[in-house]
Motif scaffolding. Structure first.
Motif, PDB file in Angstrom:
ATOM      1  N   ARG A   1       1.161   7.908  -0.831  1.00  0.00           N
ATOM      2  CA  ARG A   1       1.398   7.861  -2.270  1.00  0.00           C
ATOM      3  C   ARG A   1       0.915   9.139  -2.933  1.00  0.00           C
ATOM      4  NH1 ARG A   1      -1.070   2.866  -2.043  1.00  0.00           N
ATOM      5  NH2 ARG A   1      -2.703   3.594  -3.452  1.00  0.00           N
TER       6      ARG A   1
ATOM      7  N   ARG B   1      -4.995   2.939   4.058  1.00  0.00           N
ATOM      8  CA  ARG B   1      -5.329   4.333   3.768  1.00  0.00           C
ATOM      9  C   ARG B   1      -4.132   5.249   4.038  1.00  0.00           C
ATOM     10  NH1 ARG B   1      -7.850   7.754   0.512  1.00  0.00           N
ATOM     11  NH2 ARG B   1      -8.638   9.628   1.578  1.00  0.00           N
TER      12      ARG B   1
ATOM     13  N   SER C   1       0.795  -1.238   0.000  1.00  0.00           N
ATOM     14  CA  SER C   1       0.000   0.000   0.000  1.00  0.00           C
ATOM     15  C   SER C   1       0.822   1.280   0.000  1.00  0.00           C
ATOM     16  CB  SER C   1      -0.923   0.014   1.238  1.00  0.00           C
ATOM     17  OG  SER C   1      -1.716  -1.150   1.303  1.00  0.00           O
TER      18      SER C   1
ATOM     19  N   GLU D   1      -2.065   4.977   1.049  1.00  0.00           N
ATOM     20  CA  GLU D   1      -2.656   5.676  -0.097  1.00  0.00           C
ATOM     21  C   GLU D   1      -2.409   7.182  -0.001  1.00  0.00           C
ATOM     22  OE1 GLU D   1      -7.089   6.502  -2.050  1.00  0.00           O
ATOM     23  OE2 GLU D   1      -6.825   4.930  -0.527  1.00  0.00           O
TER      24      GLU D   1
END
Length: 491
Positions: free
Chosen positions: A485, A479, A405, A482
């Motif tokens: 990123r 999350r 992730s 994410e």
């Protein structure tokens, strides 16, 4: 009462899954190889087919096996594991601590002038504190019974004032437990404190004065930094390897060039890296400091999380002249609510005992008797093995989620045990900015800047898995990745 705590018992399907996972790690089963059929697995383990199905699902969730239609289960290709964080490189000079407390630092990054709006998919999820909060870790009935028994038997202590170094029962129980650390401690030399950090504080006061230099790992526990700041002490951070711990060559150089008065260290499962020093390095550390008459304050609060006594061995076990002051507690293994610590202060026993007395630090006799009861019951070692297996599985799953992730190039610690992972984000990603975005969605963690006296580690974070671990926490962890990123993709 049963010695085993049913609340922490690993389900049968997970036990089977763990055994197969270990065989995959040992390459008994190789990538692409077909695994036993459901019926064969059930027969081999004496379980139902439905339990065998659950075991394979457990392995699938960890990306260890894959199902092929009408063919069965096969060992899945191994995903690339994240690299370990880099060895820290702090400045070579000591620093005066001028930093906000942990609470104030985090408050700076809360949204100002408005209430936090938590995302619908992410209720409040904390990866912050390392104090265990998951009920699976502890047998609360056992704790309740011990506390009730101590209250009944020692009820008169509640109306008496005590300034003793601690009840004899608890000091004897701690001395027995210290044998598992390779230490032969005398009960009469032990002092009971209100916590491990309280014990560390008493030791620091006994051997330093304001302005003195204290050497410690980098990164280090933010509680140590707050304590050092409150005592007006200077800090010298020493390079630390994420697996092998404090760098002895770097410490040797520091001792040659800096007026270090004491070394404060967590040689076993350091916080936040989870590093464990080799026994030869622990011995060398003790000898290096003894030759200079410099005390070592050793924190052993996490040692029991390692399953075998040989791996738990404390630096204190190599102490020949009382130069090691060893501090511990059982808040991470028995019951966080029984907030008691202990210290064997070596040559500084009388000073530490006096400091506890004059600073008004008496501890509660009922709590001490309850903890002595819990430490004396059978089953402690079995519970530690179950807790260790549970956390090893949880941390490995979390490392896999981070690998999948978080941004490419993220590095993650790989501790032998414990509750935390140290994450190093790639490039110039700012963990404080990431923290602010996560707080707005009801997710918190420990920003790396809290674990140093410098401006380093702004791209790092500590994640604690000492709380609940459900699909909610898994989604929250993904999350965080994410959002990291997105931060990296932003112009």
């Amino acid at each position: 009462m049963s010695n085993a705590s049913p609340s922490v018992k690993t389900p049968l399907y997970a036990q089977i899954g763990q055994r197969i996972g270990q065989m995959i790690d040992a390459q008994v089963f190789r990538v692409g190889q077909r695994l036993p059929s459901l019926r064969d697995l059930a027969s081999q383990n004496g379980v139902s087919v439905s339990t065998a199905v659950q075991a394979f699902h457990w392995l699938e969730e960890r990306h260890l096996v894959e199902a092929r239609p009408k063919a069965g289960y096969f060992v899945a290709p191994r995903s690339r594991r994240p690299a370990l964080p880099a060895v820290s490189c702090p400045p070579r000079h000591s620093l005066a601590l001028q930093r906000k407390s942990r609470t104030e630092t985090i408050a700076v990054f809360q949204p100002q002038g408005q209430e936090v709006t938590f995302g619908a998919a992410y209720p409040v999820v904390s990866f912050g504190g390392a104090c265990p909060k998951d009920p699976l870790f502890f047998d609360d009935d056992r704790v309740r019974v011990a506390l009730a028994r101590a209250t009944r038997i020692h009820r008169h202590s509640l109306i008496e004032y005590s300034d003793s170094p601690g009840t004899q029962a608890l000091r004897e129980a701690v001395a027995r437990r210290a044998l598992h650390l390779g230490c032969q401690l005398l009960a009469d030399d032990l002092i009971i404190t209100s916590s491990c950090i309280h014990a560390v504080g008493l030791c620091l006061r006994a051997v330093t004065k304001p302005g003195d230099v204290v050497a410690l790992e980098s990164p280090t526990h933010f509680g140590f930094l707050d304590l050092l700041e409150s005592l007006n002490l200077r800090v010298l951070e020493v390079p630390t390897h994420p697996k092998q711990g404090l760098s002895l060559p770097a410490l040797q150089l520091a001792l040659d060039t800096q007026p270090i008065k004491v070394v404060l260290s967590v040689p076993t499962l350091s916080n936040p890296l989870g590093a464990v020093m080799k026994h030869s390095d622990k011995r060398a550390l003790v000898q290096m400091l003894a030759s200079r008459q410099i005390p070592l304050i050793e924190d052993v609060v996490f040692n029991d999380l390692l399953a075998a006594d040989e791996r738990r061995k404390a630096a204190k076990a190599f102490d020949q002249d009382g130069g090691v002051m060893v501090c511990g507690s059982f808040s991470k293994t028995v019951a966080p609510g029984l907030r008691l610590g202990w210290v064997e202060a070596g040559r500084w026993k009388d000073s530490v005992s006096m400091l506890k007395r004059v600073q008004g630090g008496p501890t509660n006799v009922v709590l001490e008797q309850a903890l002595a009861d819990l430490l004396s019951q059978a089953g402690y070692e079995a519970r530690m093995r179950r807790l260790g297996a549970l956390m090893k599985d949880r941390l490995q799953e979390a490392r896999g989620l981070i690998n999948d992730s978080f941004p490419r190039g993220t590095r993650v610690s790989d501790p032998s045990a414990g509750y935390t992972l140290w994450v190093e984000l790639p490039g110039q990603l700012d963990a404080m900015a990431l923290f602010q975005r996560c707080v707005a969605e009801g997710i918190t963690f420990g920003p790396g800047a809290l674990f140093t006296a410098t401006d380093r580690f702004r791209h790092c974070l500590r994640l604690s898995f000492a709380g609940a671990w459900t699909d909610v926490e898994r989604r929250a962890l993904a999350r965080i990745g994410e959002l990291a990123r997105r931060q990296g993709d932003a112009p």
